[in-house]
Enzyme design. Structure first.
Site, PDB file in Angstrom:
ATOM      1  N   LYS A   1     105.183 133.581 -27.525  1.00 39.86           N
ATOM      2  CA  LYS A   1     106.563 133.146 -27.260  1.00 39.86           C
ATOM      3  C   LYS A   1     106.831 131.764 -27.879  1.00 39.86           C
ATOM      4  O   LYS A   1     107.852 131.547 -28.529  1.00 39.86           O
ATOM      5  CB  LYS A   1     106.736 133.080 -25.733  1.00 39.86           C
TER       6      LYS A   1
ATOM      7  N   ASP B   1     101.207 122.256 -25.170  1.00 42.14           N
ATOM      8  CA  ASP B   1     102.437 121.435 -25.095  1.00 42.14           C
ATOM      9  C   ASP B   1     102.346 120.280 -26.080  1.00 42.14           C
ATOM     10  O   ASP B   1     101.368 119.523 -26.055  1.00 42.14           O
ATOM     11  CB  ASP B   1     102.620 120.894 -23.671  1.00 42.14           C
TER      12      ASP B   1
END
Ligand SMILES: C[S@@+](CC[C@H](N)C(=O)[O-])C[C@H]1O[C@@H](n2cnc3c(N)ncnc32)[C@H](O)[C@@H]1O
Length: 236
Positions: free
Chosen positions: A214, A147
């Site tokens: 992804k 992240d």
């Protein structure tokens, strides 16, 4: 949702390297499909490893007696982890993720391919590494698109810090490799600077094989550049 799985434990003293108070993730209660819920119910056992405070014996957790162990931290939906486990049945793969629907998807695919060399943790990687993993366990640790926490005031939430690198360093076998990618330029710069400042690591030109993930596709769609690194631990 998690079921209790009984495993054998080995007791090895391992002091937590560092206790992190600010988490690198927000637990998303988000959408979980019926199929993913079903996968949790049916397939967490035998793939899942319960959180705990005892050091695990990886050689007992995996049926495959080959002692090559690879860890992926923050595996998302598990596309790379599943691909690695399918294509390298003689190695053992562990994944750590906190995102329930991602773990559910990974369980669907693990069952689909009847994988015998894969185990999953549903917990903060910092806690799992500190509490459950013996030192010098892994031949490779993969961290793909952690992240980014792009706002400056959130940078303290970024997973990869000097303390975190020291923690993963302790879990690597001599000459093991850390493979990292990010699509955020400033995070890439920080990661590179941190590893280069540690003489225990050497930067490798040849990158290990991996699958496009992804979040990599999302980054590319936004026009971001992909930064990819492999660092080898120089400990003999
Ligand atoms: C941006 S996503 C990338 C997912 C996947 N690697 C990919 O490339 O598509 C980062 C993932 O790391 C997980 N994560 C963040 N901090 C974590 C931690 N401390 N322990 C375990 N997983 C974590 C998040 O839940 C999230 O799924």
């Amino acid at each position: 949702m998690k079921k209790v799985l009984s495993v054998n434990f080995v007791k090895l003293s391992s002091k937590p390297k560092f206790a992190r108070t600010i988490r690198s993730f927000v637990r998303r209660s988000g959408r979980i499909t019926e199929a993913q819920k079903h996968a949790w119910e049916k397939h967490w056992v035998p793939y899942g490893i319960e959180s705990g405070a005892e050091i695990l014996d990886l050689s007992v957790l995996f049926e495959n007696k080959n002692q090559r162990f690879v860890l992926e931290i923050g595996f998302g939906n598990g596309e790379n982890l599943i691909d690695c486990a399918k294509n390298d049945p003689h190695s053992n793969f562990a994944g750590i993720e906190v995102y329930h629907s991602g773990i559910g998807q990974c369980l669907i695919d693990a069952n689909k391919y009847s994988l015998k060399n894969l185990r999953l943790f549903c917990d903060d990687a910092v806690d799992v590494l500190n509490k459950q993993i013996a030192n010098e366990s892994f031949d490779m640790i993969n961290i793909f698109f952690p992240d980014p926490w792009p706002k400056k005031r959130h940078h303290k939430r970024r997973l990869i810090t000097k303390d975190f690198i020291s923690l993963i360093e302790s879990k690597l076998k001599p000459n093991a490799i850390v493979h990292i990618c990010t699509d955020w330029d400033d995070y890439a710069f920080n990661i590179k600077t941190l590893f280069n400042s540690m003489e225990e690591f050497k930067s490798l030109e040849k990158l290990p094989r991996r699958l496009q993930t992804k979040f990599e596709k999302k980054g590319l769609a936004l026009g971001h550049s992909i930064h990819e690194f492999a660092f080898q631990l120089l400990r003999y």
